[in-house]
Scaffold this motif. Structure first.
Motif, PDB file in Angstrom:
ATOM      1  N   UNK A 218       0.845  -1.407  -0.009  1.00 56.09           N
ATOM      2  CA  UNK A 218      -0.155  -0.023  -0.069  1.00 56.09           C
ATOM      3  C   UNK A 218       0.922   1.413  -0.117  1.00 56.09           C
ATOM      4  N   UNK A 219       2.325   0.889  -0.151  1.00 56.01           N
ATOM      5  CA  UNK A 219       3.122   2.254  -0.033  1.00 56.01           C
ATOM      6  C   UNK A 219       2.745   3.418  -0.693  1.00 56.01           C
ATOM      7  N   UNK A 220       2.625   3.190  -2.346  1.00 56.29           N
ATOM      8  CA  UNK A 220       2.328   4.502  -2.989  1.00 56.29           C
ATOM      9  C   UNK A 220       1.083   3.857  -4.073  1.00 56.29           C
ATOM     10  N   UNK A 221      -0.054   3.997  -3.794  1.00 54.28           N
ATOM     11  CA  UNK A 221      -1.156   3.717  -4.506  1.00 54.28           C
ATOM     12  C   UNK A 221      -1.958   4.916  -4.892  1.00 54.28           C
ATOM     13  N   UNK A 222      -2.463   4.999  -6.009  1.00 55.97           N
ATOM     14  CA  UNK A 222      -3.449   6.246  -6.501  1.00 55.97           C
ATOM     15  C   UNK A 222      -4.236   6.915  -5.535  1.00 55.97           C
ATOM     16  N   UNK A 223      -4.160   8.192  -4.847  1.00 59.06           N
ATOM     17  CA  UNK A 223      -5.088   8.719  -3.994  1.00 59.06           C
ATOM     18  C   UNK A 223      -6.455   8.737  -4.126  1.00 59.06           C
ATOM     19  N   UNK A 224      -7.180   8.352  -3.244  1.00 59.88           N
ATOM     20  CA  UNK A 224      -8.804   8.150  -3.684  1.00 59.88           C
ATOM     21  C   UNK A 224      -9.365   9.710  -3.340  1.00 59.88           C
ATOM     22  N   UNK A 225      -8.704  10.607  -2.779  1.00 62.74           N
ATOM     23  CA  UNK A 225      -9.155  11.885  -2.466  1.00 62.74           C
ATOM     24  C   UNK A 225      -8.518  12.994  -3.352  1.00 62.74           C
ATOM     25  N   UNK A 226      -7.568  12.906  -3.954  1.00 55.87           N
ATOM     26  CA  UNK A 226      -6.995  13.710  -5.131  1.00 55.87           C
ATOM     27  C   UNK A 226      -7.134  13.334  -6.399  1.00 55.87           C
ATOM     28  N   UNK A 227      -7.844  14.174  -7.180  1.00 56.06           N
ATOM     29  CA  UNK A 227      -8.067  13.800  -8.641  1.00 56.06           C
ATOM     30  C   UNK A 227      -6.969  13.912  -9.351  1.00 56.06           C
ATOM     31  N   UNK A 228      -6.082  15.208  -9.190  1.00 56.42           N
ATOM     32  CA  UNK A 228      -5.116  15.566 -10.053  1.00 56.42           C
ATOM     33  C   UNK A 228      -4.242  16.604  -9.577  1.00 56.42           C
ATOM     34  N   UNK A 229      -2.987  16.944 -10.200  1.00 54.55           N
ATOM     35  CA  UNK A 229      -2.281  18.137  -9.857  1.00 54.55           C
ATOM     36  C   UNK A 229      -1.853  18.742 -11.027  1.00 54.55           C
ATOM     37  N   UNK A 230      -2.241  20.043 -11.223  1.00 57.11           N
ATOM     38  CA  UNK A 230      -1.913  20.770 -12.254  1.00 57.11           C
ATOM     39  C   UNK A 230      -0.812  21.821 -11.912  1.00 57.11           C
ATOM     40  N   UNK A 231       0.347  21.920 -12.478  1.00 59.04           N
ATOM     41  CA  UNK A 231       1.374  22.591 -12.297  1.00 59.04           C
ATOM     42  C   UNK A 231       1.683  23.732 -13.565  1.00 59.04           C
ATOM     43  N   UNK A 232       1.591  24.961 -13.000  1.00 63.52           N
ATOM     44  CA  UNK A 232       2.003  26.072 -13.796  1.00 63.52           C
ATOM     45  C   UNK A 232       3.358  26.597 -13.794  1.00 63.52           C
ATOM     46  N   UNK A 233       4.153  26.662 -14.761  1.00 59.47           N
ATOM     47  CA  UNK A 233       5.363  27.321 -14.838  1.00 59.47           C
ATOM     48  C   UNK A 233       5.086  28.898 -15.045  1.00 59.47           C
ATOM     49  N   UNK A 234       5.601  29.712 -13.999  1.00 55.97           N
ATOM     50  CA  UNK A 234       5.364  31.118 -14.074  1.00 55.97           C
ATOM     51  C   UNK A 234       5.804  31.687 -15.530  1.00 55.97           C
ATOM     52  N   UNK A 235       6.819  30.936 -16.187  1.00 55.32           N
ATOM     53  CA  UNK A 235       7.218  31.591 -17.537  1.00 55.32           C
ATOM     54  C   UNK A 235       6.264  31.396 -18.419  1.00 55.32           C
ATOM     55  N   UNK A 236       5.253  30.640 -18.425  1.00 52.74           N
ATOM     56  CA  UNK A 236       4.261  30.362 -19.341  1.00 52.74           C
ATOM     57  C   UNK A 236       3.325  31.553 -19.232  1.00 52.74           C
ATOM     58  N   UNK A 237       3.269  32.474 -18.418  1.00 51.23           N
ATOM     59  CA  UNK A 237       2.340  33.848 -18.077  1.00 51.23           C
ATOM     60  C   UNK A 237       3.191  34.651 -17.361  1.00 51.23           C
TER      61      UNK A 237
END
Length: 640
Positions: A218-237
């Motif tokens: 069970x060490x690292x299995x997909x989270x049942x509460x977190x759907x996704x993480x969206x990462x935005x590089x400041x350089x894009x905007x």
């Protein structure tokens, strides 16, 4: 087993405090704490000095070039892990070692980790045998229940000017800590070259943890509460933070500078906290003298102030009306004391009095702040600058704005204000025309000093201010994205907004539009086709016909600078099913939005607006390396 809740800021705060107290407890007896001043703000958010005293801290000194006058035998250093701090600690340890009769017992804990570089410096300085070395893993600092920050105030400068990727590693460690506690992010989505570096580091850390915990299914299995993480590089905007923020919290940050959820204001704005003033009364207590003019006071700005929580994300244009309504309601509540006839009614009023007085104090402070901000926003220089910004963002012909920029230079506007406008023009138009670039370069050097040739060189390296020839390649194309993602909205209802564009009075932050590409697909697709999003408009909770990631917005992404990232993470099928059974099925899922390089208070307000639209179906957790604004971006290049 109880269902696992999503990422909880309170738990992160408690762990940070527990780790700090464990360090203090490890150094027995009375001790002097020598603190890196850049850590005082973040640590002050979760640890009061009275708590530190309970764990033996006698005095706190800042880590400076000059060693403090310390009487305690135990000296505990707490500092960010930088070569400069390592040299300062080494020099102080040697200094205290030379004092006759003082047998100093020194410990140094580096934040958020100890590095070989710092250990090597201590070794070369010859103090390794005289000091105990450890680390204090302080990564995310909760600023609010929905806002976590690494509080790396120089991360923008380090990432984009010095190409120092230390903050990427710290970001990966912080996100990995969330994964180890709550399970893998089922999907990692991002945009930008630095996002690719961050995701690669995150995947590498995952493989290292998997090897270490090979026997734990069970060490690292997909989270049942977190759907996704969206990462935005400041350089894009770069444009969004360069524009003047128009929310209440954003303007406070622009004018006063919010640091670690605190600002310093004139004491006359805040008043005396012991003052017991009834609404409508002009008299003050004889024991509470009026605050001294010119004296500064620190004010905490967070959700503990309920009025501030209601005001902070609104467009400043409506703050006056909101304050007026609250004042009238308070007046009516105070007048209720005249209707209290019986003992029970009087008792009920008295029980409410403390809350009314606290609220009255809050109204008084925010009215004072709003008046100061209004004086600033009514100035001719501010309005001329704002007009140029909005025209450039809307795609007006850039040369038509040059006369206004020249006027600001000739009228002695601050160099930061002028450079912000030129940087906006450069970012929106893929650079300035070479002759315009040379003209403004000459004007700035003559008006503000020739030492700013280094400032202009730094802005070129940051890709904020460039001639068009150098800027043509691999830049975010705002001209294309204005239509593709409807960045400009002509009709904005600031009182009852229906789109994120209200935070800039007509400009929708590109960074937040990118988030909408993932979590509000159908809404954004309908919006870009001209729908107003109300009445017969799109369902803001709809996410498209089962599409995930960036699907449906490929053309828009081609016009945004940097690599596109979309990584799905999965675990062993049996372990995934077991985790879901143990933790239960939560309909409300969490999306983590991480800004690499910093974010503004207006972007936070826009994301909270989306969160309110999707309330009950999705929770948005905002994470960032630091809170920035246009002035901080320019200051990162400024040579004084």
């Amino acid at each position: 087993m109880a269902p696992t809740i999503g990422v909880d800021a309170a738990q992160i705060r408690e762990k940070a405090l527990a780790d700090l107290l464990a360090i203090l407890e490890g150094v027995r007896g009375k001790k002097t704490l020598v603190l890196d001043q850049s850590l005082s703000g973040p640590i002050g958010l979760f640890a009061k000095f009275s708590v530190l005293q309970d764990y033996g801290v006698d005095k706190v000194h800042w880590l400076h070039d000059t060693p403090g006058d310390i009487t305690q035998k135990n000296i505990l250093y707490l500092a960010r892990c930088t070569p400069k701090n390592a040299h300062l600690i080494a020099n102080q340890v040697k200094h205290y070692g030379k004092i006759p009769g003082q047998d100093a017992d020194c410990s140094a804990f580096f934040v958020p980790r100890r590095t070989l570089v710092c250990e090597k410096i201590l070794e070369e300085e010859g103090v390794v045998g005289d000091i105990t070395i450890g680390e204090y893993p302080l990564y995310f600092v909760p600023l609010e229940a929905d806002l976590l920050s690494l509080e790396l105030e120089h991360s923008f400068q380090e990432l984009y000017l010095h190409k120092d990727y230390t903050s990427i590693f710290y970001a990966a460690k912080a996100l990995m800590g969330i994964q180890q506690k709550h399970g893998l992010f089922p999907r990692i989505i991002g945009k930008g070259d630095n996002v690719r570096r961050l995701v690669d580091a995150l995947l590498r850390m995952r493989s290292e943890v998997t090897v270490d915990d090979a026997l734990n299914p069970f060490a690292l299995t997909p989270s049942p509460t977190i759907e996704n993480v969206i990462i935005i590089d400041r350089e894009t905007d770069f444009v969004t933070p360069l524009l003047t923020q128009l929310t209440y919290e954003g303007l406070i940050d622009e004018i006063y500078g919010i640091k670690n959820s605190k600002i310093e204001v004139d004491a006359s704005l805040v008043g005396n906290p012991q003052q017991n003033v009834l609404a409508g009364s002009s008299s003050t207590s004889a024991s509470s003298p009026p605050p001294q003019i010119g004296k500064k006071r620190t004010v905490v700005l967070d959700s503990s102030d309920k009025l501030y929580e209601d005001l902070r994300d609104t467009n400043f244009a409506i703050v006056g009306n909101l304050l007026n309504k609250v004042s009238r309601r308070l007046q009516a509540d105070y007048e209720g004391r005249h209707q209290a006839k019986t003992v029970t009614e009087i008792k009920q009023f008295v029980s409410k009095l403390g809350g009314l007085q606290a609220e009255h104090q809050s109204v008084r402070m925010h009215t004072g702040l709003a008046e100061e901000i209004m004086n600033h926003t009514r100035s001719d220089l501010f309005n001329k600058s704002l007009e140029v910004q909005q025209n450039l963002a809307a795609g007006s012909d850039a040369p038509t704005q040059h006369e206004n920029i020249e006027e600001l230079i000739y009228r002695g506007a601050g160099i930061e204000q002028v450079l912000r406008l030129l940087c906006i023009e450069s970012c929106v138009g893929a650079g300035l025309r070479p002759k315009d670039f040379e003209f403004f370069k000459r004007e700035i050097l003559q008006a503000y000093g020739y030492h700013h040739i280094l400032t202009l060189d730094a802005l070129e390296k940051l890709q904020l201010l460039q001639p068009r020839t150098a800027a043509a390649n691999a830049r975010t194309s705002y001209s294309s994205l204005r239509k593709l993602l409807r960045l400009i909205v002509d009709e904005v209802n600031e009182h009852d907004p229906d789109d994120i564009s209200y935070v800039y009075s007509g400009y929708a932050p590109l960074s937040v539009r990118l988030v909408q590409c993932v979590i509000q697909k159908q809404y954004l697709q309908m919006t870009t086709k001209g729908s107003k999003g109300v009445g017969g408009g799109p369902d803001v909770n709809a996410v498209g016909a089962g599409s995930t990631g960036w699907k449906g917005f490929e053309e828009a992404l081609r016009n945004v600078k940097g690599k596109t990232v979309d990584e799905a993470q999965s675990g062993e099928d049996k372990a995934v099913r077991a985790r879901m059974i143990l933790n239960g099925q939560n309909e409300k899922r969490m999306t983590i939005v991480f800004f690499l390089g910093g974010c503004t208070y207006t972007e936070i307000a826009a994301l909270r607006f989306i969160g309110r639209q999707q309330e009950g179906k999705r929770k948005i957790l905002i994470c960032t390396t630091s809170i920035i604004n246009g002035s901080k971006m320019i200051q990162s290049a400024l040579v004084n």
